[in-house]
Design a protein around this motif. Structure first.
Motif, PDB file in Angstrom:
ATOM      1  N   ALA A 112      35.761  48.857  33.204  1.00  0.00           N
ATOM      2  CA  ALA A 112      34.480  48.264  32.818  1.00  0.00           C
ATOM      3  C   ALA A 112      34.029  48.835  31.474  1.00  0.00           C
ATOM      4  O   ALA A 112      33.854  50.044  31.343  1.00  0.00           O
ATOM      5  CB  ALA A 112      33.425  48.544  33.878  1.00  0.00           C
TER       6      ALA A 112
ATOM      7  N   ASN B  28      30.635  44.138  29.463  1.00  0.00           N
ATOM      8  CA  ASN B  28      29.261  43.813  29.846  1.00  0.00           C
ATOM      9  C   ASN B  28      29.215  42.888  31.057  1.00  0.00           C
ATOM     10  O   ASN B  28      28.402  41.976  31.145  1.00  0.00           O
ATOM     11  CB  ASN B  28      28.500  43.207  28.660  1.00  0.00           C
ATOM     12  CG  ASN B  28      28.479  44.145  27.481  1.00  0.00           C
ATOM     13  OD1 ASN B  28      28.444  45.367  27.637  1.00  0.00           O
ATOM     14  ND2 ASN B  28      28.521  43.589  26.280  1.00  0.00           N
ATOM     15  N   GLY B  29      30.144  43.117  31.986  1.00  0.00           N
ATOM     16  CA  GLY B  29      30.185  42.354  33.227  1.00  0.00           C
ATOM     17  C   GLY B  29      30.858  41.003  33.135  1.00  0.00           C
ATOM     18  O   GLY B  29      30.948  40.291  34.129  1.00  0.00           O
ATOM     19  N   GLU B  30      31.344  40.624  31.961  1.00  0.00           N
ATOM     20  CA  GLU B  30      32.008  39.333  31.780  1.00  0.00           C
ATOM     21  C   GLU B  30      33.479  39.543  31.447  1.00  0.00           C
ATOM     22  O   GLU B  30      33.840  40.502  30.777  1.00  0.00           O
ATOM     23  CB  GLU B  30      31.349  38.540  30.655  1.00  0.00           C
ATOM     24  CG  GLU B  30      29.914  38.134  30.962  1.00  0.00           C
ATOM     25  CD  GLU B  30      29.334  37.277  29.852  1.00  0.00           C
ATOM     26  OE1 GLU B  30      30.075  36.438  29.291  1.00  0.00           O
ATOM     27  OE2 GLU B  30      28.148  37.447  29.553  1.00  0.00           O
ATOM     28  N   SER B  31      34.301  38.613  31.898  1.00  0.00           N
ATOM     29  CA  SER B  31      35.729  38.680  31.634  1.00  0.00           C
ATOM     30  C   SER B  31      36.050  37.953  30.326  1.00  0.00           C
ATOM     31  O   SER B  31      35.556  36.854  30.082  1.00  0.00           O
ATOM     32  CB  SER B  31      36.494  38.033  32.787  1.00  0.00           C
ATOM     33  OG  SER B  31      37.876  38.093  32.543  1.00  0.00           O
ATOM     34  N   TYR B  32      36.859  38.583  29.496  1.00  0.00           N
ATOM     35  CA  TYR B  32      37.281  38.012  28.217  1.00  0.00           C
ATOM     36  C   TYR B  32      38.798  38.005  28.145  1.00  0.00           C
ATOM     37  O   TYR B  32      39.432  38.998  28.496  1.00  0.00           O
ATOM     38  CB  TYR B  32      36.747  38.839  27.039  1.00  0.00           C
ATOM     39  CG  TYR B  32      35.265  38.758  26.847  1.00  0.00           C
ATOM     40  CD1 TYR B  32      34.700  37.841  25.959  1.00  0.00           C
ATOM     41  CD2 TYR B  32      34.413  39.605  27.539  1.00  0.00           C
ATOM     42  CE1 TYR B  32      33.335  37.771  25.773  1.00  0.00           C
ATOM     43  CE2 TYR B  32      33.043  39.538  27.368  1.00  0.00           C
ATOM     44  CZ  TYR B  32      32.505  38.624  26.475  1.00  0.00           C
ATOM     45  OH  TYR B  32      31.148  38.565  26.301  1.00  0.00           O
ATOM     46  N   GLN B  33      39.347  36.910  27.690  1.00  0.00           N
ATOM     47  CA  GLN B  33      40.784  36.803  27.417  1.00  0.00           C
ATOM     48  C   GLN B  33      40.959  36.836  25.905  1.00  0.00           C
ATOM     49  O   GLN B  33      40.383  36.001  25.204  1.00  0.00           O
ATOM     50  CB  GLN B  33      41.343  35.484  27.957  1.00  0.00           C
ATOM     51  CG  GLN B  33      41.343  35.382  29.460  1.00  0.00           C
ATOM     52  CD  GLN B  33      42.450  36.193  30.093  1.00  0.00           C
ATOM     53  OE1 GLN B  33      43.457  36.514  29.466  1.00  0.00           O
ATOM     54  NE2 GLN B  33      42.276  36.546  31.352  1.00  0.00           N
TER      55      GLN B  33
ATOM     56  N   THR C 162      31.084  48.773  28.559  1.00  0.00           N
ATOM     57  CA  THR C 162      29.690  48.400  28.280  1.00  0.00           C
ATOM     58  C   THR C 162      29.400  48.706  26.825  1.00  0.00           C
ATOM     59  O   THR C 162      29.615  49.824  26.359  1.00  0.00           O
ATOM     60  CB  THR C 162      28.700  49.179  29.165  1.00  0.00           C
ATOM     61  OG1 THR C 162      29.035  48.965  30.541  1.00  0.00           O
ATOM     62  CG2 THR C 162      27.262  48.731  28.918  1.00  0.00           C
TER      63      THR C 162
ATOM     64  N   ARG D 246      42.351  47.758  30.002  1.00  0.00           N
ATOM     65  CA  ARG D 246      42.635  46.729  31.005  1.00  0.00           C
ATOM     66  C   ARG D 246      42.222  47.244  32.383  1.00  0.00           C
ATOM     67  O   ARG D 246      42.538  48.372  32.761  1.00  0.00           O
ATOM     68  CB  ARG D 246      44.117  46.394  31.004  1.00  0.00           C
ATOM     69  CG  ARG D 246      44.490  45.365  32.063  1.00  0.00           C
ATOM     70  CD  ARG D 246      45.945  45.062  32.058  1.00  0.00           C
ATOM     71  NE  ARG D 246      46.256  44.420  30.788  1.00  0.00           N
ATOM     72  CZ  ARG D 246      47.448  44.436  30.223  1.00  0.00           C
ATOM     73  NH1 ARG D 246      48.450  45.058  30.794  1.00  0.00           N
ATOM     74  NH2 ARG D 246      47.651  43.826  29.078  1.00  0.00           N
TER      75      ARG D 246
ATOM     76  N   GLU E  33      43.205  40.825  29.179  1.00  0.00           N
ATOM     77  CA  GLU E  33      41.927  40.528  29.815  1.00  0.00           C
ATOM     78  C   GLU E  33      41.103  41.800  29.853  1.00  0.00           C
ATOM     79  O   GLU E  33      41.566  42.851  30.297  1.00  0.00           O
ATOM     80  CB  GLU E  33      42.126  40.000  31.240  1.00  0.00           C
ATOM     81  CG  GLU E  33      40.814  39.626  31.899  1.00  0.00           C
ATOM     82  CD  GLU E  33      40.985  39.001  33.277  1.00  0.00           C
ATOM     83  OE1 GLU E  33      39.964  38.842  33.963  1.00  0.00           O
ATOM     84  OE2 GLU E  33      42.127  38.681  33.662  1.00  0.00           O
TER      85      GLU E  33
ATOM     86  N   THR F 184      37.043  43.389  30.688  1.00  0.00           N
ATOM     87  CA  THR F 184      35.728  43.165  31.290  1.00  0.00           C
ATOM     88  C   THR F 184      34.714  43.918  30.440  1.00  0.00           C
ATOM     89  O   THR F 184      34.715  45.149  30.395  1.00  0.00           O
ATOM     90  CB  THR F 184      35.692  43.653  32.747  1.00  0.00           C
ATOM     91  OG1 THR F 184      36.725  42.977  33.475  1.00  0.00           O
ATOM     92  CG2 THR F 184      34.340  43.376  33.378  1.00  0.00           C
TER      93      THR F 184
END
Length: 161
Positions: A73, A11-16, A75, A70, A7, A9
């Motif tokens: 943050a 650009n402020g979004e969580s990705y799996q 960006t 992991r 997982e 993060t």
């Protein structure tokens, strides 16, 4: 090798994502998530075009293992601004004509953002800007317009509330 879940993060979004243990952040951003603003070039942390921000600091994503990110943050240039609300650096690069082919510009802008965040409260000199950007190579420009754009953004950011 076997892929395992990770997982991130970005650009402020969580990705799996499912990643190999040896995959770099650059491989995941471009190959798995389709975030093409982060460019691929030397793969040796020599050119700076793969620069992203990790917890606000500029890093070369080509030599950083994705697993090391992991809980942190990330960006990319896609997360800095959007067409309706550009970041002051993006606006300054456009206004100063600092973009030619554009290949180095995402890394250049993110490097500049990290630098300007560190300079908050003081106006950096041209020499300081040049030194901060020295790790990102540009084959198209003589760098002057890029330096001018960073200086303009610094002035605007300093006077912003």
């Amino acid at each position: 090798m076997t892929r395992s879940p990770l997982e991130l993060t970005i650009n402020g979004e969580s990705y799996q994502v499912m990643v190999e243990p040896h995959w770099t952040l650059l491989q995941v951003l471009r190959g798995e998530l389709g975030l093409g603003g982060t460019k691929e070039n030397c793969l040796e942390a020599e050119c700076g075009v793969c620069t992203v921000l990790l917890d606000g600091k500029a890093v070369n994503s080509c030599i950083l293992l994705a697993r090391q990110c992991r809980g942190r943050a990330i960006t990319t240039i896609e997360g800095l601004g959007d067409p309706e609300h550009l970041h002051p650096l993006q606006t300054a690069f456009i206004e100063c004509g600092a973009v030619q082919c554009g290949y180095c510009i995402p890394g250049m802008i993110l490097t500049a953002k990290s630098f300007l965040d560190e300079c908050r409260g003081r106006q950096p000199s041209e020499a300081q800007i040049r030194e901060a950007l020295s790790g990102t190579l540009c084959r198209c420009t003589g760098y002057q317009k890029i330096v001018d754009a960073v200086a303009l953004a610094a002035r605007r950011l300093e006077s912003a509330p």
